[in-house]
Design a protein around this motif. Structure first.
Motif, PDB file in Angstrom:
ATOM      1  N   ASN A 252       2.518  38.722  59.280  1.00 14.81           N
ATOM      2  CA  ASN A 252       3.246  38.926  58.149  1.00 14.81           C
ATOM      3  C   ASN A 252       2.503  39.652  57.163  1.00 14.81           C
ATOM      4  O   ASN A 252       2.912  40.634  56.320  1.00 14.81           O
ATOM      5  CB  ASN A 252       3.936  37.974  57.870  1.00 14.81           C
ATOM      6  N   THR A 253       1.247  39.137  56.758  1.00 15.78           N
ATOM      7  CA  THR A 253       0.582  39.879  55.856  1.00 15.78           C
ATOM      8  C   THR A 253       0.281  41.405  55.982  1.00 15.78           C
ATOM      9  O   THR A 253       0.108  42.296  55.228  1.00 15.78           O
ATOM     10  CB  THR A 253      -0.617  38.984  55.820  1.00 15.78           C
ATOM     11  N   LEU A 254      -0.253  41.501  57.328  1.00 18.34           N
ATOM     12  CA  LEU A 254      -0.481  43.068  57.722  1.00 18.34           C
ATOM     13  C   LEU A 254       0.576  43.791  57.598  1.00 18.34           C
ATOM     14  O   LEU A 254       0.593  45.112  57.127  1.00 18.34           O
ATOM     15  CB  LEU A 254      -1.121  43.001  59.165  1.00 18.34           C
ATOM     16  N   ASP A 255       1.888  43.446  57.784  1.00 16.37           N
ATOM     17  CA  ASP A 255       3.034  44.124  57.611  1.00 16.37           C
ATOM     18  C   ASP A 255       3.124  44.487  56.074  1.00 16.37           C
ATOM     19  O   ASP A 255       3.415  45.431  55.704  1.00 16.37           O
ATOM     20  CB  ASP A 255       4.158  43.575  58.109  1.00 16.37           C
ATOM     21  N   ALA A 256       2.742  43.365  55.212  1.00 14.53           N
ATOM     22  CA  ALA A 256       3.089  43.610  53.863  1.00 14.53           C
ATOM     23  C   ALA A 256       1.997  44.469  53.327  1.00 14.53           C
ATOM     24  O   ALA A 256       2.348  45.499  52.548  1.00 14.53           O
ATOM     25  CB  ALA A 256       3.010  42.249  53.109  1.00 14.53           C
ATOM     26  N   ILE A 257       0.635  44.632  53.950  1.00 15.04           N
ATOM     27  CA  ILE A 257      -0.345  45.639  53.648  1.00 15.04           C
ATOM     28  C   ILE A 257       0.192  46.887  53.954  1.00 15.04           C
ATOM     29  O   ILE A 257      -0.053  47.961  53.199  1.00 15.04           O
ATOM     30  CB  ILE A 257      -1.732  45.171  54.381  1.00 15.04           C
ATOM     31  N   VAL A 258       0.537  47.020  55.126  1.00 17.26           N
ATOM     32  CA  VAL A 258       0.987  48.584  55.728  1.00 17.26           C
ATOM     33  C   VAL A 258       2.321  48.912  54.768  1.00 17.26           C
ATOM     34  O   VAL A 258       2.102  50.033  54.392  1.00 17.26           O
ATOM     35  CB  VAL A 258       1.394  48.371  57.162  1.00 17.26           C
ATOM     36  N   TRP A 259       3.070  48.109  54.295  1.00 14.74           N
ATOM     37  CA  TRP A 259       4.197  48.689  53.543  1.00 14.74           C
ATOM     38  C   TRP A 259       3.501  49.149  52.186  1.00 14.74           C
ATOM     39  O   TRP A 259       4.027  50.105  51.466  1.00 14.74           O
ATOM     40  CB  TRP A 259       5.318  47.424  53.359  1.00 14.74           C
ATOM     41  N   SER A 260       2.620  48.281  51.637  1.00 21.52           N
ATOM     42  CA  SER A 260       2.126  48.492  50.381  1.00 21.52           C
ATOM     43  C   SER A 260       1.404  49.958  50.339  1.00 21.52           C
ATOM     44  O   SER A 260       1.487  50.797  49.497  1.00 21.52           O
ATOM     45  CB  SER A 260       1.077  47.506  49.723  1.00 21.52           C
ATOM     46  N   ALA A 261       0.617  50.093  51.512  1.00 19.64           N
ATOM     47  CA  ALA A 261       0.023  51.302  51.657  1.00 19.64           C
ATOM     48  C   ALA A 261       0.752  52.584  51.943  1.00 19.64           C
ATOM     49  O   ALA A 261       0.518  53.569  51.171  1.00 19.64           O
ATOM     50  CB  ALA A 261      -1.095  51.052  52.802  1.00 19.64           C
ATOM     51  N   GLU A 262       2.114  52.501  52.493  1.00 14.51           N
ATOM     52  CA  GLU A 262       2.867  53.345  52.461  1.00 14.51           C
ATOM     53  C   GLU A 262       3.442  53.597  51.379  1.00 14.51           C
ATOM     54  O   GLU A 262       3.758  54.969  50.939  1.00 14.51           O
ATOM     55  CB  GLU A 262       4.094  53.035  53.694  1.00 14.51           C
ATOM     56  N   GLN A 266      -2.142  51.278  46.304  1.00  9.36           N
ATOM     57  CA  GLN A 266      -3.660  50.863  46.729  1.00  9.36           C
ATOM     58  C   GLN A 266      -4.235  49.551  46.193  1.00  9.36           C
ATOM     59  O   GLN A 266      -4.935  48.923  46.733  1.00  9.36           O
ATOM     60  CB  GLN A 266      -4.634  51.992  46.690  1.00  9.36           C
ATOM     61  N   LYS A 267      -3.886  49.407  44.862  1.00  8.33           N
ATOM     62  CA  LYS A 267      -4.295  48.339  44.170  1.00  8.33           C
ATOM     63  C   LYS A 267      -3.994  46.968  44.919  1.00  8.33           C
ATOM     64  O   LYS A 267      -4.919  46.018  45.016  1.00  8.33           O
ATOM     65  CB  LYS A 267      -3.954  48.290  42.694  1.00  8.33           C
ATOM     66  N   GLN A 268      -2.679  46.905  45.068  1.00  4.85           N
ATOM     67  CA  GLN A 268      -1.979  45.681  45.670  1.00  4.85           C
ATOM     68  C   GLN A 268      -2.811  45.724  46.886  1.00  4.85           C
ATOM     69  O   GLN A 268      -2.842  44.398  47.719  1.00  4.85           O
ATOM     70  CB  GLN A 268      -0.674  45.716  45.806  1.00  4.85           C
ATOM     71  N   VAL A 269      -3.028  46.647  47.846  1.00  6.28           N
ATOM     72  CA  VAL A 269      -3.560  46.780  49.156  1.00  6.28           C
ATOM     73  C   VAL A 269      -5.181  45.898  49.213  1.00  6.28           C
ATOM     74  O   VAL A 269      -5.399  45.164  50.115  1.00  6.28           O
ATOM     75  CB  VAL A 269      -3.550  47.984  49.991  1.00  6.28           C
ATOM     76  N   VAL A 270      -5.634  46.679  48.247  1.00  5.79           N
ATOM     77  CA  VAL A 270      -7.093  46.042  48.143  1.00  5.79           C
ATOM     78  C   VAL A 270      -6.866  44.648  47.793  1.00  5.79           C
ATOM     79  O   VAL A 270      -7.784  43.708  48.492  1.00  5.79           O
ATOM     80  CB  VAL A 270      -7.846  46.745  46.880  1.00  5.79           C
ATOM     81  N   SER A 271      -6.072  43.928  46.801  1.00  2.00           N
ATOM     82  CA  SER A 271      -6.233  42.587  46.611  1.00  2.00           C
ATOM     83  C   SER A 271      -5.795  41.908  47.774  1.00  2.00           C
ATOM     84  O   SER A 271      -6.312  40.707  48.085  1.00  2.00           O
ATOM     85  CB  SER A 271      -4.938  42.355  45.356  1.00  2.00           C
ATOM     86  N   MET A 272      -4.746  42.359  48.515  1.00  2.00           N
ATOM     87  CA  MET A 272      -4.220  41.657  49.825  1.00  2.00           C
ATOM     88  C   MET A 272      -5.180  41.630  50.678  1.00  2.00           C
ATOM     89  O   MET A 272      -5.488  40.396  51.390  1.00  2.00           O
ATOM     90  CB  MET A 272      -2.740  41.900  50.136  1.00  2.00           C
ATOM     91  N   VAL A 273      -5.945  42.642  50.895  1.00  2.00           N
ATOM     92  CA  VAL A 273      -6.993  42.636  51.797  1.00  2.00           C
ATOM     93  C   VAL A 273      -8.253  41.587  51.484  1.00  2.00           C
ATOM     94  O   VAL A 273      -8.755  41.070  52.446  1.00  2.00           O
ATOM     95  CB  VAL A 273      -7.556  44.278  52.291  1.00  2.00           C
ATOM     96  N   GLY A 274      -8.668  41.598  50.366  1.00  4.18           N
ATOM     97  CA  GLY A 274      -9.674  40.926  50.021  1.00  4.18           C
ATOM     98  C   GLY A 274      -9.293  39.331  49.926  1.00  4.18           C
ATOM     99  O   GLY A 274     -10.153  38.587  50.723  1.00  4.18           O
TER     100      GLY A 274
END
Length: 446
Positions: A252-262, A266-274
């Motif tokens: 679920n988290t990876l899906d959210a990261i992909v949606w944010s990236a698309e 990118q700031k949200q992607v960095v936060s979630m990945v960290g």
């Protein structure tokens, strides 16, 4: 008298022979399990290494400025109109930072297409350096304002657009690889579950045969051995259930990261990945099963940071645990499943969202961690069913497996006087208290 001695000797030899056969059978039975465990741990290690590389790639790519094109184009225009000199402008810094990002990404990616994109990005940076040099030459030798404007419009702006687009494509396809890794991880976990079930069945059948046909003189040692194995098996089942929780959260988290990236966030992607990286680092924790309350709270904090991004409209939280109890011990991943239950069974089902509060304190002879939510709560009948299931030796139809798993792990680790207690009211919320012994980390190490 002599015959009795011979008979006694034969009996002892017979018992010894049977015991040796049982030991050999145990070794034959355990060998495939050991091979499987070695394979499983090795594969998990490789998956984790690969995942860390992909996360590192996404994090490194996110350091590329989202405003690179606008900033570079504007600074170049200022250079052309004479507002700044090249040595005073930010252009060299922009080019240097961008090249560092491109060079660092080459270490992470093993995808052929993404390597080509990085080669293109490097060429674009080379072209930009050439264009800036031309503009500088035009200004030094002859004021060719029109020529410089032409270079700016037809060369610089086009190349910066291409560079920005190339980096965005790199991030997108790296996230696609994360999705692929997600599917492979899911398949691997399903395979582990199937093989584990097979091993449990084989062990169960073996124990049943030995307990039924074994001679009376060795029944008691076998029963003691079986009890120890069943206890270890229960621990293994709890650890397996705990391991199965993480993949669903990961997917679920990876899906959210992909949606944010698309979406270009990118700031949200960095936060979630960290936060995701911290979450799984805490989950692995060098293989330790007993950790400090500080470490388990950090695991909870990483989890809630991710979930608050996913459910920002319905979820707020607070962690207010005094530092005086941080160094006491707790089974790994104890608090997070309780918080997860509070979110999915309490907050999500409540209109308008809610709040999760994690507190703790020293009760004198023990430590208590409390997870409270103001979700939908539950009826008195349902509350009584859950309380009865926590007292049961086996989970039933009305069991909340997360709470049951935590309660059993605590009791197996510290004794029956410790564990989980729950209280709730319909429409008000739920409170879960986790009672633990006062054992400091240094005592556990010794």
């Amino acid at each position: 008298m002599e015959n009795e001695k011979v008979r006694s000797s034969r009996i002892r030899k017979g018992h010894s022979k049977l015991a040796n056969q049982i030991r050999i059978t145990y070794m034959i039975l355990l060998l495939p399990s050991i091979v499987f465990m070695a394979y499983a741990f090795y594969t998990l290690y490789m998956i984790n290494e690969r995942y860390d590389e992909m996360l590192g790639s996404v994090v490194a790519a996110s350091e590329f400025s989202l405003d690179f094109k606008e900033d570079f184009d504007y600074e170049t225009y200022l250079l052309i109109v004479g507002n700044v000199k090249l040595e005073d402008s930010k252009i060299p810094g922009y080019l240097s930072d961008a090249r560092k990002v491109v060079d660092s990404l080459e270490v992470y990616t093993d995808d052929a297409d993404n390597r080509k994109r990085l080669e293109s990005a490097a060429k674009y940076l080379d072209n930009l350096e050439v264009y800036i040099q031309r503009i500088e030459d035009n200004m030094n030798y002859e004021d060719r304002y029109d020529n410089n404007i032409t270079i700016w419009e037809n060369d610089v702006q086009i190349v910066t657009s291409l560079l920005q687009e190339t980096i965005n494509e790199y991030v997108y396809y790296e996230n696609r690889q994360l999705q692929t890794a997600q599917m492979e991880t899911k398949k691997f976990y399903f395979d582990i579950v199937k093989i584990s079930v097979g091993i449990v069945v084989v062990i169960f059948l073996f124990v049943m045969i030995i307990s039924f046909f074994g001679p009376l003189l060795i029944t008691r040692p076998i029963e003691e051995q079986v009890k120890r194995e069943q206890k270890q098996l229960r621990k293994a089942e709890f650890e397996l259930l705990q391991a199965q929780i993480n993949p669903h959260f990961l997917y679920n988290t990876l899906d959210a990261i992909v949606w944010s990236a698309e979406a270009g966030n990118q700031k949200q992607v960095v936060s979630m990945v960290g936060s995701l990286s911290d979450f799984f680092r805490s989950s692995l924790n060098k293989g330790k099963e007993i950790v400090t309350i500080r470490e388990d709270l950090q695991h909870v904090r990483s989890y809630l940071e991710i979930q608050q991004i996913r459910y920002q409209d319905i979820l707020t939280y607070e962690i207010d645990v005094p530092e005086e109890i941080y160094e006491y011990t707790i089974p790994k991943i104890t608090i997070q499943p309780v918080v997860e239950n509070a979110l999915y069974h309490g907050i999500k089902n409540k209109r308008g969202g809610g709040r999760i509060v994690v507190t703790g304190g020293d009760l004198g002879d023990s430590i208590q961690i409390t997870v409270k939510d103001d979700g939908i709560g539950m009826t008195g009948e349902r509350l009584e069913q859950i309380r009865e299931s926590l007292k049961s030796d086996k989970p039933g139809e009305n069991t909340i497996y997360g709470l049951y798993n935590i309660n059993e792990r605590i009791k197996l680790s510290f004794g029956d006087e410790y564990g989980v207690a729950i209280d709730a009211a319909a429409g008000v919320g739920t409170i879960v208290n986790i009672r633990l012994p006062k054992i400091l980390t240094e005592i556990v190490k010794k």
